[in-house]
Design an enzyme around this catalytic site. Structure first.
Site, PDB file in Angstrom:
ATOM      1  N   TYR A 193       0.849  -1.186   0.099  1.00  0.00           N
ATOM      2  CA  TYR A 193       0.102   0.002   0.061  1.00  0.00           C
ATOM      3  C   TYR A 193       0.960   1.214  -0.043  1.00  0.00           C
ATOM      4  O   TYR A 193       0.496   2.273  -0.952  1.00  0.00           O
ATOM      5  CB  TYR A 193      -0.953  -0.055   1.352  1.00  0.00           C
ATOM      6  CG  TYR A 193      -1.742   1.550   1.310  1.00  0.00           C
ATOM      7  CD1 TYR A 193      -2.666   1.596   0.510  1.00  0.00           C
ATOM      8  CD2 TYR A 193      -1.445   2.286   2.296  1.00  0.00           C
ATOM      9  CE1 TYR A 193      -3.499   2.710   0.710  1.00  0.00           C
ATOM     10  CE2 TYR A 193      -2.116   3.274   2.520  1.00  0.00           C
ATOM     11  CZ  TYR A 193      -3.228   3.627   1.788  1.00  0.00           C
ATOM     12  OH  TYR A 193      -3.933   4.701   1.953  1.00  0.00           O
ATOM     13  N   VAL A 263      -3.594  13.186  -1.220  1.00  0.00           N
ATOM     14  CA  VAL A 263      -3.016  14.087  -0.270  1.00  0.00           C
ATOM     15  C   VAL A 263      -1.767  14.675  -0.914  1.00  0.00           C
ATOM     16  O   VAL A 263      -1.347  15.687  -0.347  1.00  0.00           O
ATOM     17  CB  VAL A 263      -2.938  13.532   0.848  1.00  0.00           C
ATOM     18  CG1 VAL A 263      -4.210  13.421   1.599  1.00  0.00           C
ATOM     19  CG2 VAL A 263      -2.059  12.152   1.187  1.00  0.00           C
TER      20      VAL A 263
END
Ligand code: DON
Length: 310
Positions: A193, A263
């Site tokens: 991830y 982000v």
């Protein structure tokens, strides 16, 4: 270059100028320390069309941390690999919660609301880590092939920073494991991830690499089938309802395109039958979405009349 493409390039250039005063409206993500040092006034926008044009303005060729935009690629890989069984382990509903929320996951017995919140992307990372002998390499190879660029890489500083400050993601993964919804070892899931989040790509590379989602699953340049038309429809549906997190309703209401933010300040928007828009500006609003990035996508979509709800 054809006149309409020159016009589009001029429009993008003009749009950037309208945003010059808006960089102070948000804050660069600092919960991942390696992202905190990015200059807040970098800004770029690129549009790639399925008929083969790519234009851009500002810093549109400068790589940035794609962060959650990677969730789109991961989802496509997992759908291709395990088919409909994926939807027994993750749902397709908006969460109505922040992207890294843990509360709902407990109530809902370790089944994430959708694959583009952090819990859902960790679930998808588990699918990839469990089904590929080297899922990180497979992911990078997939992205490089889509972008037609072998130089795309993982930013190791961002990767290390996420790993060191990844306790919340670890908590999400362990909670899902406690409900038997994670197969691989948690460090392997997290490593996959964080690797995919830490990939750097430019607006131009992101826009071109996602063209298959605007073209029923087929890469318009190579004619390769990247996913089925049904899965391209499904990914676009999920991006429409959940891609901008707890601002997805507002984004659908005001812009009307399947979209995904990260982000790092990137925003991608898919325009079925037309192409892909990618904008980048690091300062984020309270939902974790780029302030100027959203403005840019919104303005160009409105100017060109691109909403899917028209
Ligand atoms: O796991 C995280 O929190 C980040 N690596 C990615 C979050 C993200 O990009 C959310 N997007 N707006």
């Amino acid at each position: 270059m054809k006149k309409n493409i020159v016009d589009l390039q001029e429009k993008l250039q003009a749009l950037l100028l309208t945003q010059q005063d808006n960089f102070l409206q948000g804050a660069v993500a600092d919960y991942i320390p390696a992202l905190a040092s990015v200059k807040p006034d970098l800004v770029g926008i690129s549009v790639a069309t399925i008929d083969g044009n790519v234009v851009g303005a500002g810093d549109y060729q400068r790589p940035f941390s794609i962060q959650s935009i990677s969730k789109v690629f991961g989802l496509v890989m997992a759908m291709n690999r395990v088919g409909d069984s994926l939807w027994q382990r993750v749902r397709m509903e908006p969460s109505g919660q922040p992207f890294n929320s843990i509360i709902q996951l407990e109530w809902e017995k370790g089944i994430p609301r959708n694959p583009v919140i952090n819990a859902g992307a960790l679930l998808v990372s588990d699918v990839l880590a469990s089904h590929f002998s080297s899922s990180k390499l497979a992911f990078l190879t997939f992205i490089r092939k889509l972008a037609g660029n072998d130089t795309i890489r993982v930013d190791n500083q961002v990767y290390q920073s996420e790993l060191t400050h990844g306790n919340r993601n670890a908590a999400l993964a362990y909670l899902m494991k406690s409900f038997d919804n994670i197969e691989a070892e948690i460090p392997d899931v997290l490593s996959h991830y964080f690797t995919q989040c830490a990939i750097s790509m430019s607006c131009q590379q992101l826009a071109t690499s996602l063209l298959f989602l605007a073209n029923k699953g087929i890469d318009p340049r190579t004619k390769n089938n990247i996913c089925t038309a049904r899965d391209a429809h499904r990914v676009n549906a999920i991006l429409s309802t959940s891609g901008m997190y707890d601002q997805s309703g507002e984004f659908a209401f005001s812009v009307g395109l399947p979209a995904k933010s990260g982000v790092g300040g990137g925003v991608i928007a898919i325009v079925p039958g037309y192409g892909v828009i990618c904008a980048w500006s690091p300062p984020l609003n309270k939902f974790g979405n780029s302030v100027v990035g959203m403005n840019l996508v919104s303005d160009i979509a409105e100017e060109l009349g691109l909403s899917i709800y028209h």
